[in-house]
Write an enzyme that holds these catalytic residues in place. Structure first.
Site, PDB file in Angstrom:
ATOM      1  N   TYR A 107      10.054  20.319 -14.111  1.00 37.91           N
ATOM      2  CA  TYR A 107       8.635  19.968 -14.126  1.00 37.91           C
ATOM      3  C   TYR A 107       7.890  20.713 -13.027  1.00 37.91           C
ATOM      4  O   TYR A 107       8.321  20.757 -11.869  1.00 37.91           O
ATOM      5  CB  TYR A 107       8.453  18.457 -13.918  1.00 37.91           C
ATOM      6  CG  TYR A 107       7.003  18.063 -13.760  1.00 37.91           C
ATOM      7  CD1 TYR A 107       6.173  17.960 -14.877  1.00 37.91           C
ATOM      8  CD2 TYR A 107       6.449  17.846 -12.501  1.00 37.91           C
ATOM      9  CE1 TYR A 107       4.832  17.628 -14.741  1.00 37.91           C
ATOM     10  CE2 TYR A 107       5.109  17.512 -12.357  1.00 37.91           C
ATOM     11  CZ  TYR A 107       4.304  17.411 -13.479  1.00 37.91           C
ATOM     12  OH  TYR A 107       2.985  17.096 -13.351  1.00 37.91           O
ATOM     13  N   TYR A 350     -14.387 -25.001  15.729  1.00 37.34           N
ATOM     14  CA  TYR A 350     -13.247 -24.274  15.158  1.00 37.34           C
ATOM     15  C   TYR A 350     -13.123 -22.834  15.654  1.00 37.34           C
ATOM     16  O   TYR A 350     -12.016 -22.319  15.795  1.00 37.34           O
ATOM     17  CB  TYR A 350     -13.351 -24.265  13.628  1.00 37.34           C
ATOM     18  CG  TYR A 350     -13.003 -25.576  12.961  1.00 37.34           C
ATOM     19  CD1 TYR A 350     -12.907 -26.762  13.687  1.00 37.34           C
ATOM     20  CD2 TYR A 350     -12.777 -25.635  11.591  1.00 37.34           C
ATOM     21  CE1 TYR A 350     -12.595 -27.956  13.075  1.00 37.34           C
ATOM     22  CE2 TYR A 350     -12.460 -26.837  10.962  1.00 37.34           C
ATOM     23  CZ  TYR A 350     -12.373 -27.985  11.708  1.00 37.34           C
ATOM     24  OH  TYR A 350     -12.062 -29.164  11.091  1.00 37.34           O
ATOM     25  N   PHE A 399       5.290   9.834  -5.576  1.00 34.90           N
ATOM     26  CA  PHE A 399       3.906  10.174  -5.226  1.00 34.90           C
ATOM     27  C   PHE A 399       2.957   8.990  -5.398  1.00 34.90           C
ATOM     28  O   PHE A 399       1.813   9.047  -4.983  1.00 34.90           O
ATOM     29  CB  PHE A 399       3.408  11.321  -6.108  1.00 34.90           C
ATOM     30  CG  PHE A 399       3.708  11.117  -7.573  1.00 34.90           C
ATOM     31  CD1 PHE A 399       3.102  10.105  -8.296  1.00 34.90           C
ATOM     32  CD2 PHE A 399       4.613  11.936  -8.231  1.00 34.90           C
ATOM     33  CE1 PHE A 399       3.371   9.914  -9.636  1.00 34.90           C
ATOM     34  CE2 PHE A 399       4.901  11.740  -9.567  1.00 34.90           C
ATOM     35  CZ  PHE A 399       4.272  10.723 -10.281  1.00 34.90           C
TER      36      PHE A 399
END
Length: 714
Positions: A107, A350, A399
């Site tokens: 390829y 908080y 990839f």
């Protein structure tokens, strides 16, 4: 094992690749890397970042090294490639050439690309030239107001990471190409890459193709030099000292250059280096916030966090506990809480009380993302992989940059959560309903009607926080099928990295603003303490003068009022009255009068006699106080402004002092008031520049230099 061409000296698979050490799935190795504290990890990263040389061998690159090469430039850091890697790199390159001669079908060597890989050619070199040409599809927008060029730091990071991958010898590329890329880095020559156009699946094809374009001398390739001067390919090669001329790509070499995740993971490395530092900063600023808000330190008690079991939370609490342990502010606040327990709520809100629980999971996410990206930058992530030892090309999908996309999405969410906490803390700090006696908007001037302090900054902070929360939305759930449905799932790694870099910049804006606000609050506490001392002294002086004796020098019943009068001064918030301390409309004078009235009502029959009446003393007391108090308050202010305060600044005796010193000293910011021309934004800009330059790091670590890495004993 002999190679296909009969040579017996081809590289064998490396032993470390074959020996899994009893950990074939790598979970144990991943867990081992998370041992130790986050603080220790940040210290290691900073130490690595400052080294003058980065030596690449393919498998030991760190995000801090990537950040160093990306951000420091060639004048400060040099990149070296391991000569030991040459044999493996050349062996894979030779294998590709020989396999093509033998007619092996591979390829991207003999085939077309992607969905058109059914096509075939024997012109391997020409195929690589065409690969680079058609991938040069980016838009730079140079002739427009907006630029679509990737930042140079990200490009340098991508080059470094790609060299590191290719050094491992599985990609089929000549060693001299890697040497050329290294020369570009060491001479500060940076190819121009498009900002957009990659989905980081089949790698960052489009941006990486522009690095290949420069190497091959394509006329559209551009670069910049060490002084940001524009360079064409010939100038770039000459300046880098590459004497071989442009490269004529051999089979697979174009694919080896472009088919990888280096741009996404390179930018992710830069982002994570800075994010780790800002995460640590958020723990320290939360402790400073507790100091200036007169918070109760029990929220850091180790038992609370031990029972929750999460290591990020436990460390965050322990760091805050260390900063607050022995803090002069905490000691003073404790006295206030004990003498007047109803002055503020039993529990802090908080944003203060649950800050370890809020920050802990973010730090765990950031550490996990850091390790994920560190694995990615040391991975081989192109296709096909050349396995010389087994004489084959492996067709796979390394990839696919999913670790980048997922890690960056998670990191961006953590950044947004840190930003939300910073905004909540900032909002409390500037609001006089919640900030325990500090002035509204942290106004520092004498006249609050002409001083609105951080009001504009609070609006800007809301804008930053809103944008940051929007950016917290994931990128990776917006995948589009690409390239004729061949790349039908793709990571969007670089897009996610870019959005996380944007989020990081916004968080820096927020911290720049917050740090100046915290230092303003520290200085206002200093002003408060000095002015309160002046008021107490004045009230005491007037009480002794007016209330101690009667008209004939006899001891007067009102002399017993002084103690209660001083209690009023102690309990009344200074900034509620200090702009006009003798005003009948402000609570100080009203409550002082009430003390005398109450004492008079309790005086019984003695009130009937002028010589023992407390009511008759009230007018004289107020007249004397109104004549003296404004002058004494102004004198106290003037003494402070001239560097002669009656009481020193408590911050100097706190572990958080290096951070204050950084903002006031290193960044050269000033106490903000409406009486001065300087705007808040000018001060914020100084801190922002200092953070971007890395000048924050040492003061931040200095705050924790005495910490032994463990919570205080229960």
């Amino acid at each position: 094992m002999e190679s296909a061409n009969g040579n017996s000296n081809c590289i064998q698979r490396r032993p470390e690749m074959m020996n899994d050490g009893g950990d074939p799935l790598k979970w144990k190795a991943a867990a081992e890397l998370l041992k130790g504290s986050h603080l220790d990890e940040v210290k290691r990263m900073v130490e690595e970042y400052r080294r003058p040389v980065v030596r690449l061998g393919g498998e030991t690159l760190t995000i801090s090294q990537v950040a160093a090469v990306a951000m420091r430039g060639a004048a400060e850091i040099t990149v070296e490639v391991a000569e030991a890697a040459r044999g493996g790199v050349e062996a894979s390159s030779d294998w590709v050439v020989e396999s093509m001669k033998r007619g092996t079908d591979s390829y991207g060597v003999t085939t077309g690309f992607g969905a058109t890989s059914y096509r075939r050619t024997k012109q391997g070199g020409a195929l690589q030239i065409e690969l680079i040409r058609f991938l040069n599809a980016g838009i730079f927008g140079n002739s427009t107001e907006s630029s679509h060029t990737l930042p140079h730091s990200a490009t340098r990071a991508a080059m470094l990471v790609r060299i590191n991958t290719l050094l491992q010898g599985y990609s089929g590329i000549r060693f001299q190409i890697l040497e050329a890329l290294t020369k570009f880095l060491n001479k500060d020559i940076t190819p121009l890459l498009p900002l957009r156009g990659t989905i980081t699946a089949s790698g960052d094809l489009v941006p990486l193709s522009y690095i290949a374009a420069l190497l091959t001398g394509r006329p559209n390739a551009k670069a910049t030099g060490p002084h940001n001067e524009p360079l064409g390919p010939s100038q770039a090669f000459a300046m880098a000292g590459i004497e071989t001329g442009f490269f004529e790509l051999q089979p697979k070499e174009g694919l080896a250059l472009v088919n990888g995740t280096a741009v996404g993971s390179g930018l992710a490395s830069i982002v994570l280096f800075e994010t780790n530092i800002l995460a640590l900063l958020s723990e320290v600023t939360s402790a400073v916030f507790a100091e200036v808000m007169q918070g109760k330190p029990e929220f850091t008690d180790h038992l609370t966090h031990k029972l929750k079991h999460h290591p990020g939370q436990i460390e965050a609490a322990a760091i805050m506990e260390h900063i607050l342990d022995g803090s002069s502010y905490v000691k003073e606040a404790q006295k206030i809480h004990e003498t007047d327990p109803l002055q503020k709520p039993k529990q802090d809100r908080y944003a203060l009380r649950t800050s370890p629980q809020w920050l802990g999971p973010q730090i765990e996410v950031i550490r996990a993302s850091t390790r994920s990206i560190e694995r990615e930058i040391n991975s081989v992530n192109d296709n096909p992989l050349i396995d010389v030892s087994r004489n084959k090309a492996l067709h796979g999908g390394n990839f696919q940059g999913t670790p980048i996309g997922v890690s960056m999405d998670n990191t961006r969410l953590a950044i947004a959560s840190i930003g939300k906490l910073v905004f909540a803390q900032f909002s409390e700090l500037v609001n006089d309903f919640y900030n325990n006696g500090l002035p509204s908007n942290l106004s520092g001037g004498r006249n609050p009607s002409l001083d609105y302090g951080f009001k504009g900054a609070e609006i800007a902070m809301a804008a930053y926080c809103s944008e940051l929360q929007f950016l917290a939305n994931p990128v990776t759930n917006h995948v589009q099928s690409a390239e004729q449905h061949n790349q039908d799932v793709n990571s969007l790694g670089l897009i996610s990295s870019r959005k996380t870099a944007e989020a990081l910049e916004i968080l820096k804006l927020m911290f720049s603003t917050f740090l100046v606000a915290l230092c303003q609050a520290i200085d206002l506490r200093h002003v408060e303490e000095n002015l309160k001392a002046s008021v107490k002294n004045t009230v005491s002086q007037v009480a002794k003068k007016v209330l101690t004796t009667g008209s004939n020098g006899e001891l007067h019943p009102s002399r017993f009022c002084e103690k209660e009068l001083l209690k009023v001064v102690e309990r009344e918030h200074v900034f509620a009255y200090i702009d006009d301390p003798a005003s009948d409309n402000y609570p100080l004078m009203q409550k002082l009068r009430q003390v005398l009235v109450d004492q008079a009502l309790a005086n019984g029959k003695d009130e009937k006699s002028l010589s023992t009446s407390i009511f008759h003393k009230i007018g004289a007391f107020e007249v004397e106080l109104k004549a003296l108090l404004p002058k004494e308050v102004e004198n106290a202010r003037s003494e402070m402004e001239n560097g002669r305060p009656m009481i020193g600044n408590r911050i100097e005796n706190c572990r958080s002092y290096p951070l204050y010193k950084f903002v006031r000293g290193e960044a050269e910011t000033n106490f903000l008031t409406g009486e001065k021309e300087r705007s808040p934004g000018e001060e914020f800009d100084k801190v922002f520049s200092a953070i971007c330059d890395g000048r924050l790091i040492d003061p931040l670590l200095d705050c924790l230099k005495e910490w032994n890495g463990a919570p205080l004993p229960i």
